[in-house]
Design an enzyme around this catalytic site. Structure first.
Site, PDB file in Angstrom:
ATOM      1  N   ARG A  77       0.863  -1.195   0.000  1.00  7.44           N
ATOM      2  CA  ARG A  77       0.000   0.000   0.000  1.00  7.44           C
ATOM      3  C   ARG A  77       0.894   1.238   0.000  1.00  7.44           C
ATOM      4  NH1 ARG A  77      -2.524   2.961   4.954  1.00  7.44           N
ATOM      5  NH2 ARG A  77      -3.614   4.582   3.808  1.00  7.44           N
ATOM      6  N   HIS A 121      -2.785  10.983   0.938  1.00  7.81           N
ATOM      7  CA  HIS A 121      -2.156  10.757   2.252  1.00  7.81           C
ATOM      8  C   HIS A 121      -1.421  12.056   2.616  1.00  7.81           C
ATOM      9  CE1 HIS A 121      -0.621   7.362   5.050  1.00  7.81           C
ATOM     10  NE2 HIS A 121      -0.228   8.505   5.593  1.00  7.81           N
ATOM     11  N   GLU A 166      -7.119   8.573   6.686  1.00  5.74           N
ATOM     12  CA  GLU A 166      -7.321   9.207   7.988  1.00  5.74           C
ATOM     13  C   GLU A 166      -7.876  10.634   7.916  1.00  5.74           C
ATOM     14  OE1 GLU A 166      -3.601   8.812  10.096  1.00  5.74           O
ATOM     15  OE2 GLU A 166      -3.768   6.642  10.230  1.00  5.74           O
ATOM     16  N   ASN A 296      -7.030   1.991  10.189  1.00  6.19           N
ATOM     17  CA  ASN A 296      -5.696   2.138  10.777  1.00  6.19           C
ATOM     18  C   ASN A 296      -5.863   2.066  12.285  1.00  6.19           C
ATOM     19  OD1 ASN A 296      -4.869   2.519   8.214  1.00  6.19           O
ATOM     20  ND2 ASN A 296      -4.271   4.663   8.454  1.00  6.19           N
ATOM     21  N   TYR A 298      -3.912   1.663  15.996  1.00  6.62           N
ATOM     22  CA  TYR A 298      -2.674   1.690  16.772  1.00  6.62           C
ATOM     23  C   TYR A 298      -2.911   1.447  18.255  1.00  6.62           C
ATOM     24  CZ  TYR A 298      -0.317   3.209  12.606  1.00  6.62           C
ATOM     25  OH  TYR A 298       0.198   3.237  11.333  1.00  6.62           O
ATOM     26  N   GLU A 356      -3.319  -0.129   8.293  1.00  3.73           N
ATOM     27  CA  GLU A 356      -2.108   0.221   9.042  1.00  3.73           C
ATOM     28  C   GLU A 356      -2.224  -0.360  10.446  1.00  3.73           C
ATOM     29  OE1 GLU A 356      -1.004   4.375   9.345  1.00  3.73           O
ATOM     30  OE2 GLU A 356      -1.452   4.707   7.221  1.00  3.73           O
TER      31      GLU A 356
HETATM   32  O1  IFM Z   1       2.963   7.614   9.988  1.00  8.14           O
HETATM   33  C1  IFM Z   1       1.588   7.665  10.201  1.00  8.14           C
HETATM   34  C2  IFM Z   1       0.848   7.501   8.892  1.00  8.14           C
HETATM   35  O2  IFM Z   1       1.225   8.446   7.958  1.00  8.14           O
HETATM   36  C3  IFM Z   1      -0.632   7.634   9.126  1.00  8.14           C
HETATM   37  N1  IFM Z   1      -1.074   6.761  10.179  1.00  8.14           N
HETATM   38  C4  IFM Z   1      -0.339   6.761  11.411  1.00  8.14           C
HETATM   39  C5  IFM Z   1       1.132   6.576  11.133  1.00  8.14           C
HETATM   40  C6  IFM Z   1       1.923   6.564  12.456  1.00  8.14           C
HETATM   41  O3  IFM Z   1       1.724   7.741  13.157  1.00  8.14           O
END
Ligand code: IFM
Length: 450
Positions: A77, A121, A166, A296, A298, A356
């Site tokens: 990606r 992005h 995002e 995404n 985290y 992500e």
């Molecule tokens: O690096 C970023 C990415 O560009 C977008 N999502 C979160 C990642 C980590 O912060």
């Protein structure tokens, strides 16, 4: 040991984005982006760096694809830099800039790696930024034009497309909190930008589908499941608000064609009046039938309401302060599983991809040149298990992209945060796969968690 296998057709890949790795920001007709400008502003980037060199992927992409192949990636990606392919933001295509993506795609396909393109992005052409960027409603048409043109030129070989990465970050970090380009700190601007990004997604999807009907199109949202720190009314209320502005403000228009009603009075208050930037018919345009939702993920947020003063976002608390990454984000695989289950239940997407997931840890090579990033391996392993649990419970999860293939430019943090499974020496541009890359290669090959 859990020996549940990932399905054979479950897609494993890695992700990057243009500004974070390409470098070559002033060659072959690329025009400046808002991030080139932002990096030049004093104090914006923690280490004073910029994207001019980054990982020099623009020059080294053939070697980089060879490395992806060696690591067994099934998909890659990446994003297109809009100012590289359409330097004026609208109108003519810059053939030299587009040739880079043409060659990258051909190289990937020759190695049997599926290309997944993200159209936006964050590196908006600066000329569009000068016209108000995401505050100017015209940008929604410009984005649709750009999307259609990319599909017309690359859609014969690329079937998987993501309109935006995002939207929350674009709007809130860029226009409300001022941490990202263009660096505005204005709540109303944040909500306007959010709406225009969503509207451009809807218009973009329509334009892409009018060009080709054989595409798999989705959008990527950064979603953070929120949990109240206690059962108190204040905590629960703050959690509702966090979820409303972070998650539902994006999910509800996209999947249901409506705003989350409980949030409207609060957003109106922040905007100082009616949401007149949302026109009749906009929400129906935003609600296009998605082929997939990209997530995404985290971390989760634990919300405590009593610490919230007016105009502040809720403070997040880490349940276990020892288990946090270099971003100060809690490691929470349970959050991922809960998020996936909730999405399946509340929004029933056609398909889900984790576009992500990963962690920043600052491990460097030892004397033998090995990088033992055991904390990242643990992070990935825990999240792989969470995916298996979700799959077992019927979630339509079809694939996973690790963030990130390389250490790269981490926006306002510059090069200080290392998310890569491949270590990059920014001086020599040497690439060294970390232990996590080898762990991931084994997972892809064996389909069970190593
Ligand atoms: O690096 C970023 C990415 O560009 C977008 N999502 C979160 C990642 C980590 O912060």
């Amino acid at each position: 040991m859990n020996q549940q296998a990932f399905p054979q057709d479950f897609l494993f890949g890695a992700a990057t984005s243009s500004f974070q790795i390409e470098g070559a920001t002033d060659v072959d007709g690329r025009s400046p982006s808002i991030w080139d400008q932002f990096c030049q502003e004093e104090g914006r980037i923690a280490d004073g760096s910029d994207g001019r060199r980054a990982c020099e992927h623009y020059l080294r992409f053939r070697d980089d694809v060879a490395l992806m192949h060696k690591l067994g990636l099934e998909a890659y990606r990446f994003s297109i830099a809009w100012p590289r392919v359409m330097p004026m933001g609208v109108g003519a295509i810059n053939e030299k800039g587009l040739a880079f993506y043409d060659q990258l795609i051909d190289e990937l396909l020759s190695r049997n790696i599926q290309p997944w393109i993200t159209l936006y992005h964050w590196d908006l052409p600066a000329c569009l930024g000068d016209q108000g960027g995401w505050l100017n409603r015209d940008i929604t048409q410009h984005f649709a034009e750009y999307a259609q043109k990319m599909v017309a030129r690359l859609g014969d070989r690329v079937k998987n497309w993501i309109t935006h990465n995002e939207p929350w970050c674009v709007a809130s970090l860029g226009y409300r909190q001022g941490e990202h380009a263009p660096g505005l700190k204005d709540p109303r601007s944040g909500w306007i930008a959010a709406h225009h990004v969503l509207l451009s997604h809807g218009l973009g999807m329509k334009a892409m589908q009018s060009e080709r009907q054989d595409l798999n199109i989705g959008i990527t949202l950064n979603l953070t499941p929120a949990f109240a720190a206690s059962d108190s009314k204040a905590d629960r209320e703050a959690t509702r608000r966090f979820d409303g502005s972070f998650n539902r403000w994006y999910l509800d228009p996209i999947f249901k064609g409506c705003l989350p009603v409980d949030m409207v009075p609060e957003v109106e208050e922040e905007c100082g009046g009616a949401l007149d930037f949302i026109h009749n018919g906009d929400l129906a345009l935003i609600q296009q039938k998605l082929d997939f939702l990209g997530i995404n993920y985290y971390s989760r947020a634990i919300i405590r309401g009593d610490e919230q003063s007016e105009g502040q976002t809720s403070r997040t608390l880490h349940a276990d302060p020892a288990d946090i990454t270099d971003m100060d984000w809690e490691v929470s695989p349970d959050g991922l599983r809960e998020l996936l289950l909730r999405l399946q239940r509340d929004y029933a997407p056609e398909a889900l991809y984790i576009t992500e997931n990963g962690a920043a840890y600052d491990d460097s090579p030892d004397a033998q040149g090995r990088i033992h990033d055991a904390r990242r391996v643990r992070y990935l392993e825990k999240h792989a298990r969470a995916m298996q649990e979700a799959l077992k419970q019927g979630v339509k999860l079809k694939g996973y992209f690790l963030w990130s293939l390389f250490d790269n430019f981490e926006w306002a943090y510059g090069y200080k945060k290392r998310f890569g499974m491949v270590w990059v020496d920014y001086e020599t541009q040497t690439r060294l796969p970390k232990d996590s890359a080898l762990w991931y290669r084994d997972l892809i090959q064996q389909r069970i968690i190593p």
